[in-house]
Design a protein around this motif. Structure first.
Motif, PDB file in Angstrom:
ATOM      1  N   MET A 179       0.849  -1.201   0.000  1.00  6.31           N
ATOM      2  CA  MET A 179       0.000   0.000   0.000  1.00  6.31           C
ATOM      3  C   MET A 179       0.881   1.246   0.000  1.00  6.31           C
ATOM      4  N   PRO A 180       0.738   2.151  -0.974  1.00  5.21           N
ATOM      5  CA  PRO A 180       1.600   3.324  -1.055  1.00  5.21           C
ATOM      6  C   PRO A 180       1.361   4.274   0.118  1.00  5.21           C
ATOM      7  N   PHE A 181       2.417   5.002   0.489  1.00  2.81           N
ATOM      8  CA  PHE A 181       2.350   5.946   1.596  1.00  2.81           C
ATOM      9  C   PHE A 181       1.617   7.212   1.171  1.00  2.81           C
ATOM     10  N   ASP A 182       0.580   7.571   1.913  1.00  4.77           N
ATOM     11  CA  ASP A 182      -0.218   8.755   1.623  1.00  4.77           C
ATOM     12  C   ASP A 182       0.190   9.853   2.604  1.00  4.77           C
ATOM     13  N   LYS A 183       0.994  10.804   2.122  1.00  6.58           N
ATOM     14  CA  LYS A 183       1.503  11.852   2.992  1.00  6.58           C
ATOM     15  C   LYS A 183       0.394  12.781   3.462  1.00  6.58           C
ATOM     16  N   THR A 184      -0.536  13.101   2.563  1.00  6.16           N
ATOM     17  CA  THR A 184      -1.621  14.011   2.929  1.00  6.16           C
ATOM     18  C   THR A 184      -2.497  13.415   4.026  1.00  6.16           C
ATOM     19  N   ARG A 185      -2.822  12.136   3.879  1.00  3.33           N
ATOM     20  CA  ARG A 185      -3.650  11.493   4.902  1.00  3.33           C
ATOM     21  C   ARG A 185      -2.912  11.416   6.231  1.00  3.33           C
ATOM     22  N   TRP A 186      -1.614  11.143   6.195  1.00  4.54           N
ATOM     23  CA  TRP A 186      -0.838  11.093   7.431  1.00  4.54           C
ATOM     24  C   TRP A 186      -0.795  12.448   8.111  1.00  4.54           C
ATOM     25  N   GLU A 187      -0.649  13.525   7.340  1.00  6.66           N
ATOM     26  CA  GLU A 187      -0.650  14.859   7.928  1.00  6.66           C
ATOM     27  C   GLU A 187      -1.999  15.156   8.592  1.00  6.66           C
ATOM     28  N   THR A 188      -3.092  14.755   7.947  1.00 12.09           N
ATOM     29  CA  THR A 188      -4.416  14.981   8.528  1.00 12.09           C
ATOM     30  C   THR A 188      -4.568  14.243   9.846  1.00 12.09           C
ATOM     31  N   TYR A 189      -4.179  12.981   9.863  1.00 14.20           N
ATOM     32  CA  TYR A 189      -4.272  12.192  11.096  1.00 14.20           C
ATOM     33  C   TYR A 189      -3.377  12.754  12.193  1.00 14.20           C
ATOM     34  N   LYS A 190      -2.218  13.268  11.808  1.00  8.29           N
ATOM     35  CA  LYS A 190      -1.300  13.825  12.804  1.00  8.29           C
ATOM     36  C   LYS A 190      -1.887  15.060  13.469  1.00  8.29           C
ATOM     37  N   TYR A 191      -2.516  15.932  12.679  1.00  2.00           N
ATOM     38  CA  TYR A 191      -3.119  17.127  13.253  1.00  2.00           C
ATOM     39  C   TYR A 191      -4.308  16.774  14.145  1.00  2.00           C
ATOM     40  N   ILE A 192      -5.101  15.808  13.707  1.00  8.30           N
ATOM     41  CA  ILE A 192      -6.244  15.396  14.530  1.00  8.30           C
ATOM     42  C   ILE A 192      -5.771  14.816  15.854  1.00  8.30           C
ATOM     43  N   LEU A 193      -4.727  13.985  15.802  1.00  7.25           N
ATOM     44  CA  LEU A 193      -4.180  13.391  17.020  1.00  7.25           C
ATOM     45  C   LEU A 193      -3.628  14.460  17.953  1.00  7.25           C
ATOM     46  N   LEU A 194      -2.950  15.463  17.391  1.00 12.65           N
ATOM     47  CA  LEU A 194      -2.402  16.543  18.210  1.00 12.65           C
ATOM     48  C   LEU A 194      -3.510  17.319  18.902  1.00 12.65           C
ATOM     49  N   GLU A 195      -4.590  17.612  18.179  1.00  6.99           N
ATOM     50  CA  GLU A 195      -5.703  18.333  18.785  1.00  6.99           C
ATOM     51  C   GLU A 195      -6.368  17.511  19.893  1.00  6.99           C
ATOM     52  N   LEU A 196      -6.485  16.213  19.678  1.00  7.76           N
ATOM     53  CA  LEU A 196      -7.072  15.358  20.714  1.00  7.76           C
ATOM     54  C   LEU A 196      -6.193  15.320  21.957  1.00  7.76           C
ATOM     55  N   VAL A 197      -4.880  15.285  21.774  1.00  7.40           N
ATOM     56  CA  VAL A 197      -3.973  15.283  22.923  1.00  7.40           C
ATOM     57  C   VAL A 197      -4.078  16.590  23.701  1.00  7.40           C
ATOM     58  N   ILE A 198      -4.134  17.714  22.988  1.00  6.21           N
ATOM     59  CA  ILE A 198      -4.265  19.009  23.661  1.00  6.21           C
ATOM     60  C   ILE A 198      -5.581  19.089  24.425  1.00  6.21           C
ATOM     61  N   MET A 199      -6.654  18.614  23.810  1.00  9.75           N
ATOM     62  CA  MET A 199      -7.951  18.638  24.473  1.00  9.75           C
ATOM     63  C   MET A 199      -7.953  17.742  25.709  1.00  9.75           C
ATOM     64  N   ALA A 200      -7.370  16.556  25.593  1.00  9.03           N
ATOM     65  CA  ALA A 200      -7.315  15.653  26.739  1.00  9.03           C
ATOM     66  C   ALA A 200      -6.475  16.246  27.871  1.00  9.03           C
ATOM     67  N   GLY A 201      -5.353  16.887  27.535  1.00  6.84           N
ATOM     68  CA  GLY A 201      -4.535  17.528  28.555  1.00  6.84           C
ATOM     69  C   GLY A 201      -5.261  18.657  29.252  1.00  6.84           C
ATOM     70  N   THR A 202      -6.031  19.428  28.489  1.00  3.57           N
ATOM     71  CA  THR A 202      -6.802  20.516  29.090  1.00  3.57           C
ATOM     72  C   THR A 202      -7.853  19.985  30.060  1.00  3.57           C
ATOM     73  N   VAL A 203      -8.542  18.928  29.660  1.00  6.16           N
ATOM     74  CA  VAL A 203      -9.568  18.340  30.533  1.00  6.16           C
ATOM     75  C   VAL A 203      -8.931  17.777  31.799  1.00  6.16           C
ATOM     76  N   MET A 204      -7.806  17.097  31.673  1.00  8.00           N
ATOM     77  CA  MET A 204      -7.154  16.525  32.845  1.00  8.00           C
ATOM     78  C   MET A 204      -6.673  17.601  33.802  1.00  8.00           C
ATOM     79  N   LEU A 205      -6.121  18.692  33.260  1.00  8.49           N
ATOM     80  CA  LEU A 205      -5.668  19.778  34.127  1.00  8.49           C
ATOM     81  C   LEU A 205      -6.836  20.413  34.866  1.00  8.49           C
ATOM     82  N   ALA A 206      -7.951  20.606  34.168  1.00 12.02           N
ATOM     83  CA  ALA A 206      -9.145  21.141  34.831  1.00 12.02           C
ATOM     84  C   ALA A 206      -9.641  20.188  35.914  1.00 12.02           C
TER      85      ALA A 206
END
Length: 353
Positions: free
Chosen positions: A1-28
């Protein structure tokens, strides 16, 4: 299966946003429900009249209890944004000729995300992030300052005689001076800034700016400011209630208002750009198509307005050339309604003949 750079970038940004949101909730959560951060112990003067107001009972006995406030702050914006986005999507969906490419946005190779879902989750996600951020700012301020509530001495119940308070200006700085309930004393040390004022004004301002910037229906020129000012009035009354019940000082409420207004304004202006980003259907689809990889062989879909204008221009050109028959007029109307060019109809007619 060929490497899809665009899809990987999308998943990376989504994962980063989820981590930031989870960290904010835990700190609260740690600020709100644990004793990880110790509250600063602020002293007081003997018989200080600023802290001798009556104690009207726990927060649950307030005219605006925490359960009601949190339910309104979390539920009303969610309901209003969801209903508004759904109504706008349905109005655009039924008023435009759109193919399947315009009615959904592709994310990756296998998943299709409806623009209604994407827009709604975007606005609600930013709102939830701001809600937890406001809570963190408020709790941090309360932990650092340890400002005393107007009813602090009432719940503290210090023994003024044992503390040597024969002199009214004697300053008491040690925590063991209080003999009252420990939980009540701890809550009485966390008043600056006011959490209720900050959360209420944040929710009111975010929702007011959403209504003002998003709803463009006719007849709402007066309805939108009335709704927005009504929401701000409810937030203002929440702050007044905190002062009237001797649970916060005016300075606590004003500081809470400033924090809520600042966070709401920053998120609306800098993050969601006054809710003026992308439309629900055609414009959002075209923008997403430009951001992603180019679509090979994709044809441009003309809107009904463009087809109508083109047909009118063709009629003007034909009128300049000479009179037209009723058959040509009918063909032009059918072409505008179906999207098929008049030349194709004429070709079919000549073929049959």
């Amino acid at each position: 299966m060929p490497f899809d750079k665009t899809r990987w970038e999308t998943y990376k940004y989504i994962l980063l946003e989820l981590v930031i949101m989870a960290g904010t909730v835990m700190l609260a959560y740690y600020f709100e429900y644990t004793d990880t951060f110790n509250v600063h112990v602020q002293g007081f003067f003997c018989y200080d009249s600023a802290y001798t107001k009556p104690y009207l009972g726990p927060e649950e006995s307030s005219a605006i209890p925490p359960v009601l406030l949190y339910a309104v702050v979390a539920g009303v914006p969610t309901l209003v944004i969801t209903v508004t986005e759904t109504a706008m999507f349905l109005m655009q969906y039924t008023s435009k000729e759109l193919d399947s490419r315009e009615k959904s946005i592709v994310t990756g190779d296998c998943c299709y995300l409806n623009p209604l879902v994407r827009r709604t989750f975007r606005f609600l996600g930013v709102y939830a992030f701001g809600l937890f951020t406001t809570d963190i700012f408020v709790n941090a301020g309360q932990v650092v300052t340890g400002n005393l509530a107007p009813h602090f001495l009432t719940v503290c119940k210090p023994n003024f005689t044992a503390l040597g308070c024969q002199q009214a200006l004697r300053y008491i700085s040690h925590q063991e001076a209080c003999t009252g309930n420990v939980d009540d004393i701890l809550r009485a040390r966390k008043t600056f800034p006011s959490k209720e004022a900050a959360l209420s004004v944040y929710a009111a301002l975010y929702l007011a700016m959403y209504i003002t910037c998003t709803v463009k229906a006719k007849g709402t020129r007066l309805a939108k400011p009335v709704m927005s000012l009504g929401l701000m009035c409810l937030a203002f009354l929440t702050g007044i209630n905190r002062v009237a019940e001797y649970r916060n000082h005016w300075s606590d409420v004003i500081a809470g208002f400033i924090i809520g207004v600042a966070i709401a304004t920053f998120l609306v202006v800098c993050v969601v750009h006054n809710f003026q980003g992308k439309l629900l259907l055609s414009e959002e689809s075209s923008q997403d198509g430009m951001d992603g990889p180019p679509m090979m062989g994709a044809q441009r879909v003309e809107s009904p307005l463009e087809k109508y204008i083109a047909s009118q221009m063709a009629e003007l050109r034909e009128e300049e050339q000479g009179p037209r028959s009723w058959t040509d007029r009918i063909l032009n109307f059918v072409s505008w309604a179906t999207g098929i060019s008049p030349s194709r109809f004429r070709h079919l007619r000549h073929t049959r003949q």
